[in-house]
Design a protein around this motif. Sequence first.
Motif, PDB file in Angstrom:
ATOM      1  N   LYS A  47       3.760  -0.698 -11.252  1.00  0.00           N
ATOM      2  CA  LYS A  47       2.890   0.484 -11.214  1.00  0.00           C
ATOM      3  C   LYS A  47       2.083   0.521  -9.924  1.00  0.00           C
ATOM      4  O   LYS A  47       1.940   1.572  -9.297  1.00  0.00           O
ATOM      5  N   LEU A  48       1.572  -0.637  -9.504  1.00  0.00           N
ATOM      6  CA  LEU A  48       0.808  -0.691  -8.256  1.00  0.00           C
ATOM      7  C   LEU A  48       1.677  -0.324  -7.058  1.00  0.00           C
ATOM      8  O   LEU A  48       1.232   0.389  -6.157  1.00  0.00           O
ATOM      9  N   GLU A  49       2.897  -0.806  -7.051  1.00  0.00           N
ATOM     10  CA  GLU A  49       3.798  -0.504  -5.938  1.00  0.00           C
ATOM     11  C   GLU A  49       4.113   0.993  -5.895  1.00  0.00           C
ATOM     12  O   GLU A  49       4.109   1.612  -4.827  1.00  0.00           O
ATOM     13  N   THR A  50       4.353   1.585  -7.055  1.00  0.00           N
ATOM     14  CA  THR A  50       4.616   3.022  -7.126  1.00  0.00           C
ATOM     15  C   THR A  50       3.403   3.807  -6.645  1.00  0.00           C
ATOM     16  O   THR A  50       3.523   4.758  -5.867  1.00  0.00           O
ATOM     17  N   THR A  51       2.234   3.397  -7.086  1.00  0.00           N
ATOM     18  CA  THR A  51       1.000   4.073  -6.694  1.00  0.00           C
ATOM     19  C   THR A  51       0.744   3.917  -5.213  1.00  0.00           C
ATOM     20  O   THR A  51       0.350   4.865  -4.528  1.00  0.00           O
ATOM     21  N   LYS A  52       0.994   2.721  -4.707  1.00  0.00           N
ATOM     22  CA  LYS A  52       0.789   2.443  -3.282  1.00  0.00           C
ATOM     23  C   LYS A  52       1.621   3.398  -2.421  1.00  0.00           C
ATOM     24  O   LYS A  52       1.149   3.894  -1.394  1.00  0.00           O
ATOM     25  N   LYS A  53       2.830   3.687  -2.864  1.00  0.00           N
ATOM     26  CA  LYS A  53       3.703   4.582  -2.107  1.00  0.00           C
ATOM     27  C   LYS A  53       3.177   6.013  -2.104  1.00  0.00           C
ATOM     28  O   LYS A  53       3.506   6.795  -1.219  1.00  0.00           O
ATOM     29  N   LYS A  54       2.372   6.357  -3.113  1.00  0.00           N
ATOM     30  CA  LYS A  54       1.846   7.715  -3.218  1.00  0.00           C
ATOM     31  C   LYS A  54       0.553   7.907  -2.437  1.00  0.00           C
ATOM     32  O   LYS A  54       0.119   9.034  -2.192  1.00  0.00           O
ATOM     33  N   VAL A  55      -0.071   6.798  -2.064  1.00  0.00           N
ATOM     34  CA  VAL A  55      -1.368   6.891  -1.400  1.00  0.00           C
ATOM     35  C   VAL A  55      -1.188   7.437   0.018  1.00  0.00           C
ATOM     36  O   VAL A  55      -0.337   7.018   0.765  1.00  0.00           O
ATOM     37  N   VAL A  56      -2.005   8.398   0.324  1.00  0.00           N
ATOM     38  CA  VAL A  56      -2.014   8.957   1.681  1.00  0.00           C
ATOM     39  C   VAL A  56      -3.452   9.069   2.132  1.00  0.00           C
ATOM     40  O   VAL A  56      -4.388   9.058   1.329  1.00  0.00           O
ATOM     41  N   LYS A  57      -3.619   9.131   3.415  1.00  0.00           N
ATOM     42  CA  LYS A  57      -4.965   9.360   3.934  1.00  0.00           C
ATOM     43  C   LYS A  57      -5.003  10.725   4.597  1.00  0.00           C
ATOM     44  O   LYS A  57      -4.005  11.217   5.106  1.00  0.00           O
ATOM     45  N   LEU A  58      -6.141  11.319   4.540  1.00  0.00           N
ATOM     46  CA  LEU A  58      -6.321  12.615   5.176  1.00  0.00           C
ATOM     47  C   LEU A  58      -6.843  12.401   6.586  1.00  0.00           C
ATOM     48  O   LEU A  58      -7.760  11.634   6.823  1.00  0.00           O
ATOM     49  N   VAL A  59      -6.239  13.080   7.499  1.00  0.00           N
ATOM     50  CA  VAL A  59      -6.619  12.955   8.896  1.00  0.00           C
ATOM     51  C   VAL A  59      -6.830  14.354   9.468  1.00  0.00           C
ATOM     52  O   VAL A  59      -6.023  15.250   9.248  1.00  0.00           O
ATOM     53  N   SER A  60      -7.907  14.515  10.167  1.00  0.00           N
ATOM     54  CA  SER A  60      -8.188  15.811  10.780  1.00  0.00           C
ATOM     55  C   SER A  60      -7.514  15.859  12.149  1.00  0.00           C
ATOM     56  O   SER A  60      -7.780  15.033  13.013  1.00  0.00           O
ATOM     57  N   LYS A  61      -6.643  16.819  12.309  1.00  0.00           N
ATOM     58  CA  LYS A  61      -5.965  17.021  13.587  1.00  0.00           C
ATOM     59  C   LYS A  61      -6.094  18.494  13.942  1.00  0.00           C
ATOM     60  O   LYS A  61      -5.669  19.354  13.176  1.00  0.00           O
ATOM     61  N   ASP A  62      -6.661  18.741  15.082  1.00  0.00           N
ATOM     62  CA  ASP A  62      -6.822  20.120  15.557  1.00  0.00           C
ATOM     63  C   ASP A  62      -7.526  20.993  14.517  1.00  0.00           C
ATOM     64  O   ASP A  62      -7.160  22.145  14.315  1.00  0.00           O
ATOM     65  N   GLY A  63      -8.492  20.422  13.809  1.00  0.00           N
ATOM     66  CA  GLY A  63      -9.258  21.194  12.846  1.00  0.00           C
ATOM     67  C   GLY A  63      -8.581  21.407  11.511  1.00  0.00           C
ATOM     68  O   GLY A  63      -9.123  22.048  10.632  1.00  0.00           O
ATOM     69  N   GLU A  64      -7.363  20.898  11.340  1.00  0.00           N
ATOM     70  CA  GLU A  64      -6.645  21.058  10.079  1.00  0.00           C
ATOM     71  C   GLU A  64      -6.458  19.687   9.426  1.00  0.00           C
ATOM     72  O   GLU A  64      -6.269  18.686  10.106  1.00  0.00           O
ATOM     73  N   MET A  65      -6.509  19.684   8.123  1.00  0.00           N
ATOM     74  CA  MET A  65      -6.303  18.441   7.397  1.00  0.00           C
ATOM     75  C   MET A  65      -4.811  18.224   7.180  1.00  0.00           C
ATOM     76  O   MET A  65      -4.105  19.126   6.719  1.00  0.00           O
ATOM     77  N   THR A  66      -4.342  17.056   7.545  1.00  0.00           N
ATOM     78  CA  THR A  66      -2.942  16.712   7.320  1.00  0.00           C
ATOM     79  C   THR A  66      -2.881  15.379   6.593  1.00  0.00           C
ATOM     80  O   THR A  66      -3.826  14.599   6.619  1.00  0.00           O
ATOM     81  N   GLU A  67      -1.777  15.143   5.936  1.00  0.00           N
ATOM     82  CA  GLU A  67      -1.597  13.885   5.220  1.00  0.00           C
ATOM     83  C   GLU A  67      -0.715  12.958   6.036  1.00  0.00           C
ATOM     84  O   GLU A  67       0.287  13.378   6.606  1.00  0.00           O
ATOM     85  N   GLU A  68      -1.111  11.684   6.067  1.00  0.00           N
ATOM     86  CA  GLU A  68      -0.312  10.660   6.710  1.00  0.00           C
ATOM     87  C   GLU A  68      -0.215   9.481   5.760  1.00  0.00           C
ATOM     88  O   GLU A  68      -1.147   9.222   5.004  1.00  0.00           O
ATOM     89  N   PRO A  69       0.889   8.757   5.792  1.00  0.00           N
ATOM     90  CA  PRO A  69       0.996   7.580   4.924  1.00  0.00           C
ATOM     91  C   PRO A  69      -0.084   6.554   5.263  1.00  0.00           C
ATOM     92  O   PRO A  69      -0.546   6.473   6.392  1.00  0.00           O
ATOM     93  N   LEU A  70      -0.464   5.797   4.254  1.00  0.00           N
ATOM     94  CA  LEU A  70      -1.446   4.742   4.440  1.00  0.00           C
ATOM     95  C   LEU A  70      -0.856   3.654   5.317  1.00  0.00           C
ATOM     96  O   LEU A  70       0.272   3.202   5.088  1.00  0.00           O
ATOM     97  N   ASP A  71      -1.582   3.244   6.357  1.00  0.00           N
ATOM     98  CA  ASP A  71      -1.120   2.161   7.219  1.00  0.00           C
ATOM     99  C   ASP A  71      -1.149   0.851   6.434  1.00  0.00           C
ATOM    100  O   ASP A  71      -2.033   0.619   5.622  1.00  0.00           O
TER     101      ASP A  71
END
Length: 78
Positions: A47-71
């Motif tokens: 379950k943790l591994e599945t959840t880990k794959k779903k985690v994303v961070k929000l990053v502001s680029k050019d004033g817009e919010m985009t999703e990127e995978p968790l480093d």
Amino acid sequence: MKKTAFEDNIKRIEEIIGYIEGNQVSLDESVKYFEEGMKLIKECESKLETTKKKVVKLVSKDGEMTEEPLDEGEENGV
């Protein structure tokens, strides 16, 4: 808030540890509890591994919010 199966599994693992550490059960029962605990641990890890794959961070680029995978380093608080 409703408990998830993951939380229920963690609670059960804690109970099992208590039984085994407290010498409240026979050797045969300890082995059965150990086997049950290992099964629950594997379910939690999955379950943790599945959840880990779903985690994303929000990053502001050019004033817009985009999703990127968790480093990888960030998952450990680095």
